[in-house]
Design an enzyme around this catalytic site. Sequence first.
Site, short mmCIF file in Angstrom:
data_model
loop_
_atom_site.label_atom_id
_atom_site.label_comp_id
_atom_site.label_asym_id
_atom_site.label_seq_id
_atom_site.Cartn_x
_atom_site.Cartn_y
_atom_site.Cartn_z
N HIS A 1 53.00 25.14 24.70
CA HIS A 1 51.58 25.40 24.38
C HIS A 1 50.71 24.52 25.27
CE1 HIS A 1 47.97 26.36 22.37
NE2 HIS A 1 48.36 26.30 21.11
N TYR B 1 44.42 21.63 23.18
CA TYR B 1 45.38 20.66 22.67
C TYR B 1 45.87 19.76 23.83
CZ TYR B 1 45.13 23.43 18.44
OH TYR B 1 44.67 24.07 17.32
N HIS C 1 44.12 26.09 24.67
CA HIS C 1 43.23 25.98 23.50
C HIS C 1 42.72 24.58 23.18
CE1 HIS C 1 45.46 29.84 21.98
NE2 HIS C 1 44.86 30.00 23.14
C1 FMN Z 1 45.70 32.64 12.22
C2 FMN Z 1 45.86 32.36 13.68
C3 FMN Z 1 46.62 31.27 14.08
C4 FMN Z 1 46.80 31.01 15.44
N1 FMN Z 1 47.63 30.01 15.83
C5 FMN Z 1 47.97 29.86 17.13
C6 FMN Z 1 49.03 28.99 17.52
O1 FMN Z 1 49.72 28.39 16.69
N2 FMN Z 1 49.27 28.84 18.85
C7 FMN Z 1 48.55 29.52 19.80
O2 FMN Z 1 48.80 29.36 21.00
N3 FMN Z 1 47.60 30.41 19.43
C8 FMN Z 1 47.31 30.61 18.13
N4 FMN Z 1 46.41 31.56 17.77
C9 FMN Z 1 45.82 32.43 18.80
C10 FMN Z 1 46.65 33.71 18.96
O3 FMN Z 1 47.94 33.45 19.48
C11 FMN Z 1 45.96 34.72 19.88
O4 FMN Z 1 45.85 34.16 21.17
C12 FMN Z 1 44.58 35.08 19.39
O5 FMN Z 1 44.59 35.40 18.02
C13 FMN Z 1 44.03 36.29 20.16
O6 FMN Z 1 44.87 37.40 19.97
P1 FMN Z 1 44.44 38.59 18.96
O7 FMN Z 1 43.03 38.97 19.37
O8 FMN Z 1 45.45 39.68 19.21
O9 FMN Z 1 44.46 38.04 17.59
C14 FMN Z 1 46.19 31.83 16.41
C15 FMN Z 1 45.41 32.91 15.98
C16 FMN Z 1 45.25 33.19 14.65
C17 FMN Z 1 44.44 34.38 14.23
#
Ligand code: FMN
Length: 401
Positions: free
Chosen positions: A192, A197, A195
């Site tokens: 990762h 981190y 975002h």
């Molecule tokens: C509830 C939730 C938790 C997430 N946790 C992570 C995570 O643990 N690691 C990460 O890289 N992105 C995390 N994301 C981002 C998602 O991996 C993804 O990049 C983001 O939701 C955009 O994709 P989508 O539009 O298909 O939801 C999270 C998103 C959501 C909605």
Amino acid sequence: MTMAERAIQPQGERRSAAGLFTPFRLKGLTLANRVVMAPMGRCFADHGVLAPGYADYYRRRVEGGAALILGEATSISTSGSSNPTSPAFYGEAAIEAWREPVAAVHRAGGFFMPQIWHAGLARSPGCEPYPQVPSIGPSDWYIPNTDEKLCPRPGRRYGAPMTEAEIEAVVRHYGDAAEAAQRIGCDGVEIHGAHGYLIDQFFWPTMNQRTDRYNGTMRDRARFAAEVVAEVRRRTRPDFPILFRFSQWKLQDYDAKTVETPDDLAQLVETLADAGADLFHVSVRRFWEPAFEGSDLTLCGWTRKLSGLPTMTVGSITLDQPFGVGTDDYQAHFLKAQERKLDYSSVEGIDRLIELFDRGEFDLVAVGRAMIANPDWATLVREDRLDELKPYSRDLLTTLD
Ligand SMILES: Cc1cc2nc3c(=O)[nH]c(=O)nc-3n(C[C@H](O)[C@H](O)[C@H](O)COP(=O)(O)O)c2cc1C
């Protein structure tokens, strides 16, 4: 499917999603199709140990057609843990708890990779589960945050710039986690680096104010990440895939940028590819947006072109609103009023995604919220049953279904 094969799509016809359902080879693995479950923190762990429900949760997405599951972010060390309900990938009990979800995914015919993560300074000082452990990052600074819960001392300096010894220790912890992932039967790991981190804090000039070799050009800001990738490569089998996720956006600032130009991006991805990354997972909130002025190419397309490596796209797949809020109101303070409705998103079509696939901008697609709402997302898309897709709502996060 090669780029040339994709380009022979007849003009003017409705595009078929069939290309997304062709196999894809990633090192020693052959994925049945191009659909991946995006990593999503669901936070159903108890002091880092996963709840039993994860095995069924992930298995259902494989039975629903996803070829690869990326597990939710899982911390590599005490200083990387920002929440007791987040899973960990260190300590025997926490690591062992991953075995059953991995086995369940395998029994259903899919592949599983954990996403190994360190929160860095996106972790409040004194937060559980290790309040006594200091928060660490590239520099002793954190952008002002109005959320008292997540940052009890908003706008203050805290933490200390990581010493060389601390950098070495964290790099080693990534290696420990990857080695453990391989030992318990995972099919690869995702690092990762996105975002806002720890790894992304090194990429991001706003948070990286070091005066040593870990700051300077993009290549210098990528040095820490490259050391992590190299350590993971060294500690795992040569054919064990290493995915690297990066983003422009940060949880702290959606408009922030890691790379300003294609040249910055080239420095970033070349450095990581040289260190041993096998695939880039390019995290954007809207998958179709062009990355740089003067070109239609998305960040994913640019990454594929500049690195020569396969890429994975993500962001608002079959949804009309971008990711905004995450598991709680973390981001609510930073959102414009009109964006606060992001806890609900209606279903969108798939044509734009297929167009970009046909243009050769990505190899795999990660589906996030739409796959929480629709465990059988891949099957519905493959069978052209888009009208059966359900919208996403944040209410779905209260259970692990
Ligand atoms: C509830 C939730 C938790 C997430 N946790 C992570 C995570 O643990 N690691 C990460 O890289 N992105 C995390 N994301 C981002 C998602 O991996 C993804 O990049 C983001 O939701 C955009 O994709 P989508 O539009 O298909 O939801 C999270 C998103 C959501 C909605």
